[in-house]
Design a protein around this motif. Sequence first.
Motif, PDB file in Angstrom:
ATOM      1  N   LEU A   1       0.828  -1.200   0.000  1.00 62.41           N
ATOM      2  CA  LEU A   1       0.000   0.000   0.000  1.00 62.41           C
ATOM      3  C   LEU A   1       0.866   1.256   0.000  1.00 62.41           C
ATOM      4  O   LEU A   1       0.534   2.246  -0.650  1.00 62.41           O
ATOM      5  N   VAL A   2       1.988   1.209   0.697  1.00 55.97           N
ATOM      6  CA  VAL A   2       2.931   2.329   0.691  1.00 55.97           C
ATOM      7  C   VAL A   2       3.625   2.415  -0.668  1.00 55.97           C
ATOM      8  O   VAL A   2       3.860   3.505  -1.195  1.00 55.97           O
ATOM      9  N   GLU A   3       3.941   1.267  -1.229  1.00 56.52           N
ATOM     10  CA  GLU A   3       4.565   1.261  -2.552  1.00 56.52           C
ATOM     11  C   GLU A   3       3.640   1.857  -3.599  1.00 56.52           C
ATOM     12  O   GLU A   3       4.105   2.395  -4.623  1.00 56.52           O
ATOM     13  N   GLN A   4       2.341   1.800  -3.374  1.00 54.76           N
ATOM     14  CA  GLN A   4       1.386   2.427  -4.291  1.00 54.76           C
ATOM     15  C   GLN A   4       1.329   3.948  -4.121  1.00 54.76           C
ATOM     16  O   GLN A   4       0.677   4.621  -4.916  1.00 54.76           O
ATOM     17  N   GLY A   5       1.963   4.465  -3.089  1.00 54.73           N
ATOM     18  CA  GLY A   5       1.997   5.908  -2.886  1.00 54.73           C
ATOM     19  C   GLY A   5       1.204   6.402  -1.692  1.00 54.73           C
ATOM     20  O   GLY A   5       1.180   7.611  -1.430  1.00 54.73           O
TER      21      GLY A   5
ATOM     22  N   THR B   1      -5.022  -4.096  -5.876  1.00 52.45           N
ATOM     23  CA  THR B   1      -6.196  -3.886  -6.714  1.00 52.45           C
ATOM     24  C   THR B   1      -7.358  -3.337  -5.907  1.00 52.45           C
ATOM     25  O   THR B   1      -8.058  -2.402  -6.333  1.00 52.45           O
ATOM     26  N   ALA B   2      -7.575  -3.910  -4.734  1.00 56.79           N
ATOM     27  CA  ALA B   2      -8.706  -3.498  -3.905  1.00 56.79           C
ATOM     28  C   ALA B   2      -8.600  -2.032  -3.501  1.00 56.79           C
ATOM     29  O   ALA B   2      -9.571  -1.277  -3.593  1.00 56.79           O
ATOM     30  N   LEU B   3      -7.417  -1.623  -3.048  1.00 62.78           N
ATOM     31  CA  LEU B   3      -7.266  -0.230  -2.631  1.00 62.78           C
ATOM     32  C   LEU B   3      -7.392   0.716  -3.824  1.00 62.78           C
ATOM     33  O   LEU B   3      -8.015   1.782  -3.724  1.00 62.78           O
ATOM     34  N   ALA B   4      -6.828   0.340  -4.965  1.00 67.37           N
ATOM     35  CA  ALA B   4      -6.936   1.183  -6.154  1.00 67.37           C
ATOM     36  C   ALA B   4      -8.394   1.330  -6.591  1.00 67.37           C
ATOM     37  O   ALA B   4      -8.829   2.415  -6.991  1.00 67.37           O
ATOM     38  N   ALA B   5      -9.167   0.236  -6.503  1.00 64.81           N
ATOM     39  CA  ALA B   5     -10.577   0.293  -6.893  1.00 64.81           C
ATOM     40  C   ALA B   5     -11.365   1.197  -5.949  1.00 64.81           C
ATOM     41  O   ALA B   5     -12.223   1.975  -6.386  1.00 64.81           O
ATOM     42  N   LEU B   6     -11.068   1.104  -4.650  1.00 69.09           N
ATOM     43  CA  LEU B   6     -11.754   1.964  -3.688  1.00 69.09           C
ATOM     44  C   LEU B   6     -11.392   3.427  -3.929  1.00 69.09           C
ATOM     45  O   LEU B   6     -12.269   4.308  -3.913  1.00 69.09           O
TER      46      LEU B   6
END
Length: 473
Positions: free
Chosen positions: A102-106, A393-398
């Motif tokens: 999740l941190v790697e996603q920014g 994927t889940a966090l990006a979709a939210l």
Amino acid sequence: MPHAILRSRRRRAAVSGALLAVLGTLGTAVPSRASAMPPAACPSGLVGKATCYTGQDGNGAYYTIAVPKRWNRSLVVHAHGGPAASADPAATTEDLAQWAVLVEQGYAWAGSSYRRGGYGVRMAAADTDNVRRLFVERFGRPARTYVHGQSFGGNVAAKVAETYGRERGAYDGVLLTSGLLAGGSRGYDHRVDLRVVYQYYCRNLPRPDEPQYPLWQGLPAESTLTPDDVLARLQECTGIASAPAARTPGQQRNLDDITAVTTIPERSLPTHLQYATFLFQDIVGNRLGGRNPFGNQGVRYTGSHDDSALNAGVARFSADPTARRDLSYDSDLTGQVSLPVLTLHAIDDPSVFVEHESAYRATLHGAGRDSRLVQTFTRESEHDELSVAEYATALAALDDWVRTGREPAPLSIANSCRTYDRTYGGGCFYDAGYRPAPYSTRVRPRPGDVSWPAMTAAQERAWSRIDGVGIAP
């Protein structure tokens, strides 16, 4: 109750020696305000990618915060599983290591150990929201804030959304993964059944020559039994740790009957039995003043080699209505949430059955809020560690849902997973067409359940005077 038993996700061993040295100083350096937040070593996977901070808040809860070098100005507030036996200074950084994607996603990330070990959903929700407030004090209000809960933390995060989500600008969305979403008054009934069915067949917890106690206690407060002792008794009765060929016929029949009646998979039976002893001991003895919130009167057990004998001989008891009410108030969900909620759950989760998702949808439906719920499911058989790509994927979709206002469909979420799999790996196992069966098909319902909305206003005010956070501290 050792930390490893009452924590529902695996520890991460890959924490650097430097990090452990930093965490070892937290007992003497106890900042209560974010302005005193010192930088600390990050888990190895985030070194050079984020700046990490550790500390202890004014209630005694330890926290870890990570801000990525390329921060997208959004925050994920994490509610961990368990409950743990104690507020471990190292645990929040282990959580960060587990959710580093999740941190790697920014996203910035903040997690609390909670102020104490043991059960308490409202307490844990208050401490989870407090770490968000500490983050805002130190770094300013993020553009968007999401609360994420895993396992028992799913119950906590859902409670955060209901209790603090109405504060303007506090939260924008909710992500619940492998969540225990039926609440405490129903969510442990399968372990009540395990406790009585196990004792019927095994008769060694307690043994006939040991002091007897009601099974709803889990264990007496003064018990000296350890988790290893409980596992040894399970092995004695069922041979569960032995190869099937090495078990006696009696052990194999006991094991077959216990798993068939409770529907608990053999591989997770030891963990469930530990919870049915040590977690129950904590709930009853430490949180409810010795009152019993559990019952099995009227439950008909089936699936054994002799159901008539089982139902005639199994221990029966009724819940103390005040104890059931208080556990319900602390942990059950009302559905009063106005934020977008996205859930992710493995279909063959052996620890928190996927039917918890049906219970949660029914709760939101009863409150007229299920239109803000999107549930996704995967063909996996794990609880704590689903595919890294699926979490991303889940966090990006939210996040896309919150930013655009367009509710995602499970199929579109499943299709988008391939993009994240190419970056983070782990595979994509979504089943976009799956719908779980009702909760009552997996966990036998109890007649006469009492839920917290039935409390009077005076009772709720009385609860608010107990540390302000639910079950007795």
